[in-house]
Design a protein around this motif. Structure first.
Motif, PDB file in Angstrom:
ATOM      1  N   TYR A  14       0.786  -1.303  -0.059  1.00 43.39           N
ATOM      2  CA  TYR A  14       0.011   0.058   0.077  1.00 43.39           C
ATOM      3  C   TYR A  14       1.059   1.145   0.164  1.00 43.39           C
ATOM      4  O   TYR A  14       1.579   1.419   1.032  1.00 43.39           O
ATOM      5  N   GLY A  40      -1.713  -5.153  12.093  1.00 41.22           N
ATOM      6  CA  GLY A  40      -0.967  -4.554  11.250  1.00 41.22           C
ATOM      7  C   GLY A  40      -0.166  -5.654  10.368  1.00 41.22           C
ATOM      8  O   GLY A  40       0.803  -5.272   9.545  1.00 41.22           O
ATOM      9  N   ALA A  41      -0.013  -6.899  10.682  1.00 43.07           N
ATOM     10  CA  ALA A  41       0.854  -7.824  10.661  1.00 43.07           C
ATOM     11  C   ALA A  41       0.667  -8.246   9.156  1.00 43.07           C
ATOM     12  O   ALA A  41       1.478  -8.726   8.299  1.00 43.07           O
ATOM     13  N   GLY A  42      -0.685  -8.265   8.441  1.00 46.37           N
ATOM     14  CA  GLY A  42      -0.872  -8.516   7.214  1.00 46.37           C
ATOM     15  C   GLY A  42      -1.877  -9.607   6.929  1.00 46.37           C
ATOM     16  O   GLY A  42      -2.099 -10.262   5.981  1.00 46.37           O
ATOM     17  N   THR A  45      -4.984  -8.399   4.987  1.00 44.73           N
ATOM     18  CA  THR A  45      -4.691  -8.274   3.420  1.00 44.73           C
ATOM     19  C   THR A  45      -4.461  -9.586   2.761  1.00 44.73           C
ATOM     20  O   THR A  45      -5.006  -9.759   1.737  1.00 44.73           O
ATOM     21  N   HIS A 193      -7.217 -12.924  17.731  1.00 42.80           N
ATOM     22  CA  HIS A 193      -6.215 -12.324  18.599  1.00 42.80           C
ATOM     23  C   HIS A 193      -6.396 -13.047  20.010  1.00 42.80           C
ATOM     24  O   HIS A 193      -5.700 -12.757  21.060  1.00 42.80           O
TER      25      HIS A 193
HETATM   26  P1  ATP Z   1      -5.265  -6.592  12.772  1.00 43.22           P
HETATM   27  O1  ATP Z   1      -4.709  -7.757  13.456  1.00 43.22           O
HETATM   28  O2  ATP Z   1      -5.000  -5.200  13.189  1.00 43.22           O
HETATM   29  O3  ATP Z   1      -6.414  -6.716  12.120  1.00 43.22           O
HETATM   30  P2  ATP Z   1      -4.028  -7.222  10.248  1.00 43.22           P
HETATM   31  O4  ATP Z   1      -2.848  -8.223  10.368  1.00 43.22           O
HETATM   32  O5  ATP Z   1      -5.058  -8.125   9.774  1.00 43.22           O
HETATM   33  O6  ATP Z   1      -4.225  -6.332  11.318  1.00 43.22           O
HETATM   34  P3  ATP Z   1      -4.104  -5.769   7.708  1.00 43.22           P
HETATM   35  O7  ATP Z   1      -5.350  -5.302   8.102  1.00 43.22           O
HETATM   36  O8  ATP Z   1      -3.737  -6.922   6.719  1.00 43.22           O
HETATM   37  O9  ATP Z   1      -3.388  -6.466   8.999  1.00 43.22           O
HETATM   38  O10 ATP Z   1      -3.146  -4.511   7.566  1.00 43.22           O
HETATM   39  C1  ATP Z   1      -1.432  -4.811   7.141  1.00 43.22           C
HETATM   40  C2  ATP Z   1      -0.945  -3.243   6.898  1.00 43.22           C
HETATM   41  O11 ATP Z   1      -1.528  -2.817   5.837  1.00 43.22           O
HETATM   42  C3  ATP Z   1      -1.220  -2.382   7.847  1.00 43.22           C
HETATM   43  O12 ATP Z   1      -0.007  -1.726   8.148  1.00 43.22           O
HETATM   44  C4  ATP Z   1      -2.300  -1.529   7.498  1.00 43.22           C
HETATM   45  O13 ATP Z   1      -2.269  -0.174   8.058  1.00 43.22           O
HETATM   46  C5  ATP Z   1      -1.932  -1.552   6.073  1.00 43.22           C
HETATM   47  N1  ATP Z   1      -3.230  -1.354   5.280  1.00 43.22           N
HETATM   48  C6  ATP Z   1      -4.261  -2.244   5.379  1.00 43.22           C
HETATM   49  N2  ATP Z   1      -5.067  -1.741   4.483  1.00 43.22           N
HETATM   50  C7  ATP Z   1      -4.989  -0.872   3.904  1.00 43.22           C
HETATM   51  C8  ATP Z   1      -5.421  -0.020   2.783  1.00 43.22           C
HETATM   52  N3  ATP Z   1      -6.679  -0.133   2.263  1.00 43.22           N
HETATM   53  N4  ATP Z   1      -4.704   1.202   2.619  1.00 43.22           N
HETATM   54  C9  ATP Z   1      -3.507   1.588   3.298  1.00 43.22           C
HETATM   55  N5  ATP Z   1      -2.773   0.669   4.065  1.00 43.22           N
HETATM   56  C10 ATP Z   1      -3.420  -0.284   4.411  1.00 43.22           C
END
Ligand code: ATP
Length: 248
Positions: A14, A40-42, A45, A193
């Motif tokens: 991103y 924020g680990a991904g 995504t 979590h």
């Molecule tokens: P959580 O446990 O908080 O749900 P996660 O492991 O599911 O986190 P993601 O939501 O996949 O993490 O986000 C991974 C990274 O990508 C983070 O740094 C987040 O800020 C960034 N990110 C996610 N979606 C977007 C977006 N639409 N635009 C910009 N950055 C994004």
């Protein structure tokens, strides 16, 4: 060994932020797999790419051998993805919602009605089947969305934080349903979590950090790996995810 999910060097950026970084994973059919990782680990995504909702920058994911980028229809037919905040249709009743979703999958009406009934009963929603979903509490909505995910008999179900917001009774119903589903030979992949859920339900656990897999295995294997022989998953998780450098 049949793989329910094979993630092959999947990447997503991103802007300048590398959210998922050449991630590879192999999850055999019939597994109960928990994907853990700090905020924020991904995780989301990754799952959104696997579900075909987000285009990867690079790499691919195969659902029971079907590529989500090259043969998305075949891949999606085998799969259900339940996001953290699922969207329901306010002006449909619970039963109408399930029949609608079943219709999207081309399931004949009679079969849809009978499966919807079973799912609503399993999730203690049968008594509210004719209520509009807009009147549902958050937990009830979550259970209905879960029923919707099961309606087309997917072989692989991917759930993003499925137990957040559920009360103890609802959480138990959902856990039982997921465990039974795996016993029937299907695959459950979830993020959570809540360490206790991963510890008690999942046979295999993957830990993601900075968009990469930092550890994977059974709870015992992860304990050994972290050097915390008798440690709880929480201890092991913190050990494996704190103070980790970003690898690009
Ligand atoms: P959580 O446990 O908080 O749900 P996660 O492991 O599911 O986190 P993601 O939501 O996949 O993490 O986000 C991974 C990274 O990508 C983070 O740094 C987040 O800020 C960034 N990110 C996610 N979606 C977007 C977006 N639409 N635009 C910009 N950055 C994004």
């Amino acid at each position: 060994m049949t793989l329910a999910l094979e993630v092959i060097s999947l990447s997503k950026r991103y802007g300048s932020h590398q959210a998922v970084n050449r991630l590879s994973l192999q999850i055999p059919q019939g597994s109960f797999y928990a994907l853990l990782g700090p905020n924020g680990a991904g995780k989301t995504t990754t799952l959104r790419m696997v579900a075909g909702l987000l285009k990867p920058d690079d790499g691919d994911a195969l659902i029971l051998g079907h590529s989500i980028t090259r043969t998305p229809r075949a891949a999606k037919q085998e799969l259900a993805y339940l996001p953290e905040d699922p969207l329901l249709y306010d002006k449909l009743t619970a039963l109408e919602y399930l029949e609608f979703v079943a219709g999207l999958w081309g399931i004949p009406a009679k079969e849809a009605q009978s499966h919807a009934k079973t799912l609503l009963q399993q999730l203690s929603l049968w008594d509210v089947r004719t209520d509009l979903t807009e009147t549902f509490s958050r937990g009830m909505k979550q259970k209905l969305a879960l029923a919707g995910a099961f309606i087309h008999h997917p072989k692989v179900i991917i759930l993003d934080e499925p137990l957040t917001g559920l009360d103890a009774a609802a959480a138990r119903l959902v856990k039982t349903m997921l465990v039974d589903y795996v016993r029937q030979g299907n695959t459950v992949i979830l993020t959570t979590h809540i360490m206790e859920i991963a510890e008690r339900l999942a046979e295999d656990i993957g830990i993601l950090n900075y968009g990469q897999l930092v550890a994977e295995g059974t709870l015992d294997e992860l304990r050994k790996r972290s050097g915390e022989a008798g440690g709880t998953l929480e201890t092991v998780f913190l050990e494996l995810t704190q103070n980790q450098e970003v690898k690009v």
